[in-house]
Design an enzyme around this catalytic site. Structure first.
Site, PDB file in Angstrom:
ATOM      1  N   LYS A   1      30.595  29.983  19.156  1.00 34.11           N
ATOM      2  CA  LYS A   1      29.984  28.772  19.808  1.00 34.11           C
ATOM      3  C   LYS A   1      29.962  28.718  21.220  1.00 34.11           C
ATOM      4  O   LYS A   1      29.058  28.481  21.955  1.00 34.11           O
ATOM      5  CB  LYS A   1      30.560  27.501  19.501  1.00 34.11           C
ATOM      6  CG  LYS A   1      30.303  27.023  17.889  1.00 34.11           C
ATOM      7  CD  LYS A   1      28.909  26.615  17.722  1.00 34.11           C
ATOM      8  CE  LYS A   1      28.097  27.554  17.230  1.00 34.11           C
ATOM      9  NZ  LYS A   1      27.991  27.995  15.745  1.00 34.11           N
TER      10      LYS A   1
ATOM     11  N   ASN B   1       4.218  37.461  14.843  1.00 36.16           N
ATOM     12  CA  ASN B   1       5.693  37.381  14.869  1.00 36.16           C
ATOM     13  C   ASN B   1       6.070  38.522  13.955  1.00 36.16           C
ATOM     14  O   ASN B   1       5.629  38.699  12.998  1.00 36.16           O
ATOM     15  CB  ASN B   1       6.247  36.077  14.178  1.00 36.16           C
ATOM     16  CG  ASN B   1       7.487  36.060  13.784  1.00 36.16           C
ATOM     17  OD1 ASN B   1       8.345  36.554  14.545  1.00 36.16           O
ATOM     18  ND2 ASN B   1       7.964  35.482  12.723  1.00 36.16           N
ATOM     19  N   GLY B   2       6.747  39.486  14.642  1.00 37.51           N
ATOM     20  CA  GLY B   2       7.428  40.744  13.941  1.00 37.51           C
ATOM     21  C   GLY B   2       7.475  41.742  14.884  1.00 37.51           C
ATOM     22  O   GLY B   2       7.239  41.636  16.107  1.00 37.51           O
TER      23      GLY B   2
HETATM   24  C1  F6R Z   1      25.437  30.540  15.462  1.00 34.32           C
HETATM   25  C2  F6R Z   1      24.177  31.022  15.098  1.00 34.32           C
HETATM   26  C3  F6R Z   1      23.781  32.256  14.309  1.00 34.32           C
HETATM   27  C4  F6R Z   1      23.408  32.119  13.013  1.00 34.32           C
HETATM   28  C5  F6R Z   1      22.986  33.616  12.525  1.00 34.32           C
HETATM   29  C6  F6R Z   1      22.559  33.431  11.042  1.00 34.32           C
HETATM   30  O1  F6R Z   1      25.527  29.207  16.056  1.00 34.32           O
HETATM   31  O2  F6R Z   1      23.330  30.119  14.952  1.00 34.32           O
HETATM   32  O3  F6R Z   1      25.053  33.315  14.548  1.00 34.32           O
HETATM   33  O4  F6R Z   1      24.410  31.869  12.331  1.00 34.32           O
HETATM   34  O5  F6R Z   1      21.668  34.133  13.207  1.00 34.32           O
HETATM   35  O6  F6R Z   1      21.512  32.671  10.812  1.00 34.32           O
HETATM   36  P1  F6R Z   1      21.327  32.133   9.280  1.00 34.32           P
HETATM   37  O7  F6R Z   1      22.356  31.337   9.030  1.00 34.32           O
HETATM   38  O8  F6R Z   1      19.891  31.299   9.693  1.00 34.32           O
HETATM   39  O9  F6R Z   1      21.160  33.237   8.581  1.00 34.32           O
END
Ligand code: F6R
Length: 612
Positions: A489, A100-101
């Site tokens: 969304k 992963n990376g």
């Molecule tokens: C929208 C969504 C993404 C995350 C974004 C940040 O539904 O899931 O836009 O909000 O990738 O993710 P986190 O909050 O995990 O840093």
């Protein structure tokens, strides 16, 4: 970002790996593969497609093995093909890895190997890494040392798992940089290694985290850690409270639907253990601000995607409740142009996963400048919780659907509490005002429950609007962030183009797009900007635009003000973003269901974005 899983124990490895990969499918799901070690040697199965497609390739020979590694892919280097699916082997074919990376220096490394006569069967950087590990082993290194030495040569952030035919009683994992984590799980006679907790907590809650710059050698009865120079390291054991049931769909058709409906409880879990109303007290038991609140002269919230939109609301909370100048910045932008920072700049990093590379990088930049960092995170033990000075956990439970819903609402709840806490410490919120604010947020879960009752109306709207190919979303003030979140969304899970903007900007450009074919969703909260937003609605309708208006209970709206009106429960204005996002989540969900889209795993997306 991809998901990786390893299994070693007295059970059958292949089903355990498939099960773990299903739990990690949110990280990527364009191809999948696994390798196990049998009496005949290494057996690899891999293909483009979902985990269920991979499961069809598992035969009796594979089922006999008790050690193996697996992978679910989100393509970076190389197209989505069977050949590019992991695992990949070294030149000898006696060892395989999953990865992963993204290797930033892959071009140089591949050129070096090609010049030495290596040949590659795939376009991936992973195969290059496998060959490099093989070279180290040919020079006499153990699998563990070979992985460590190879990781030292890779630019970028990586997690790998390796399995070698001639070291049949161990798996090796390694991590460098912030590539989405690596967790060890210890069962009674089996052990697991995986990118993230959901793959492990279904079997055991006894965990250890592999830190960046470490390898782990995993045997059935234990794990040994060392740094990339083969010096031993110690990692503490810890437990997480989530059980397998929390990750099941509980009768809902999709995880997203379940997670939308859980919001009254999950928001309560964020708020209630920290708030009492009689006497009115805010107790952030598990959190301490890493700076004197009175010394803070500015706050910057850094986050990505939905978390960034939550941050926009949070910035307003900090301005209103703590009287701190505050702004929300997109983490990937902030990381490369943070501007002046000091030990008086409070950085608030928001991330559901705690693993988003852009956010981790932004935090690194802030820390380099001496700024104190507070993290708001849902995933216990994630990378961000370890790099921040203090963490406020959301306690929303695992969110499986790729689209964020319950964690967004819990982020708003936690940001509100944080702003109240800072306001209290700065003597901005006297006792009576604090009591009022706490009562407002304590009632929010109930308001969310009532907002969910509008689902039948939203289902009907989705039926009537699902054939539109473009949408506009607008709102002002706090509703601006909610409009952006509603548009995100919709585009994420229905693939319909949706643009969100500040309603005051309508006349500065977007109005040219208004037509009966482009429905406009307007969010008008019952606050000082309500009348302005309704003006924008009127401007839209006078140009034949079709408007779906989200308004608040008790709002005295003119008849026929919009084509459709959705009413959410009335709340104090700072709480209104929490209720007004609910219909937008439901609208996106039901449109996606109408369109037959894979709601929980929309194309091209992944739940944890661990690459820049
Ligand atoms: C929208 C969504 C993404 C995350 C974004 C940040 O539904 O899931 O836009 O909000 O990738 O993710 P986190 O909050 O995990 O840093």
């Amino acid at each position: 970002m991809c998901g990786i899983v390893g299994y070693i124990g007295d059970g059958s490895a292949a089903p355990a790996i498939l099960d773990g990969l299903r739990a990690l499918e949110y990280r990527g799901y364009d191809s999948a593969g696994l390798a196990v070690l049998t009496a005949e040697g290494l057996s690899v199965r891999r293909r483009a497609g979902r985990i269920d497609d991979l499961a069809l390739l598992i035969d009796d020979e594979l089922m006999s093995s008790a050690i193996g590694i697996g992978h679910t892919r989100w393509a970076t280097h190389g197209a989505v093909t069977d050949n590019n699916a992991h695992p990949h082997a070294d030149a000898s074919g006696r060892l395989v890895i999953v990865h992963n990376g993204m290797t930033d220096n892959v071009t140089e490394l591949r050129a070096e190997l090609l010049a030495d006569g290596h040949r590659f069967a795939s376009e991936t950087d992973t195969e290059v890494i496998a060959h490099l590990i093989g070279i180290q082993r040919d020079a006499g290194a153990s699998l563990t040392d070979a992985v460590g030495r190879t990781l030292r040569r890779l630019a970028g952030a990586h997690s790998v798992l390796a399995l070698a035919a001639d070291e049949p009683d161990l798996l090796v994992g390694g991590r460098v940089g912030s590539a989405g984590g690596l967790v060890v799980g210890h069962g009674s006679s089996e052990a697991f290694l995986a990118s993230d907790l959901p793959a492990v907590v279904r079997h055991t809650r006894n965990l250890q985290v592999v830190e960046a710059g470490e390898t782990v050698t995993l045997r059935t009865d234990g794990a040994e850690f060392q740094d990339l120079n083969s010096r031993p390291r110690h990692r503490r054991l810890f437990s997480v409270p989530w059980g397998p049931m929390a990750a099941a769909k509980a009768g809902h058709r999709h995880f997203m639907h379940k997670e939308i409906h859980e919001q009254p409880e999950t928001l309560a879990d964020t708020i209630r253990p920290r708030v009492t109303l009689d006497p009115a007290e805010l107790r952030l038991h598990d959190f301490q601000l890493p700076v004197d609140a009175k010394a803070v002269d500015r706050a910057v919230i850094v986050a990505s995607g939905s978390s960034n939109f939550a941050g926009m609301v949070g910035a307003r909370y900090l301005r209103d409740l703590a009287r701190i100048p505050a702004s929300a910045e997109v983490a990937s932008e902030f990381a490369y142009a943070p501007g002046p920072l000091s030990d008086r700049t409070l950085i608030v990093a928001i991330s559901q996963s705690g693993a988003t590379a852009d956010v981790l990088l932004a935090v690194e930049r802030a820390r380099d400048a001496g700024a104190p960092v507070v993290a708001l995170v849902n995933t216990v033990g994630s990378e961000l919780t370890r790099t921040a000075d203090a963490t406020l956990n959301l306690h929303a439970g695992p969110e499986i659907s790729v689209a964020a819903t319950k964690t967004f609402v819990s982020q708003l709840g936690a940001l509100y509490l944080l702003a109240c806490h800072v306001g209290e410490q700065r003597n901005i919120l006297p006792a009576d005002q604090l009591a009022r604010r706490l009562a407002d947020i304590a009632h929010a879960p109930l308001a969310v429950a009532r907002a969910l009752e509008i689902e039948p109306q939203i289902e009907d709207l989705a039926r009537r609007f699902h054939d539109a190919v473009n949408f506009l979303y607008m709102g002002r003030g706090l509703a601006h962030a909610i409009a952006l979140e509603g548009a995100l969304k919709l585009k994420e899970i229905s693939y319909i183009h949706a643009e969100g903007f500040a309603a005051g900007e309508l006349k500065h450009g977007p109005i040219a797009l208004v037509s009966p074919d482009m429905p406009v969703v307007a969010v008008a909260l019952n606050d000082e900007l309500r009348a302005k937003t309704l003006n924008a609605v009127a401007q839209t309708r006078s140009r034949n635009g079709r408007v779906i208006l989200v308004a608040t209970e008790g709002d005295d709206l003119e008849d026929g003000i919009a084509d459709e009106v959705i009413i959410v429960p009335g709340t104090p204005s700072l709480i209104a973003p929490i209720t007004s996002v609910i219909p937008l989540q439901l609208f996106a969900y039901h449109i996606a269901v109408w369109l037959g889209v894979d709601v929980d795993q929309p194309r091209n997306l992944a739940k944890s974005v661990t690459v820049e």
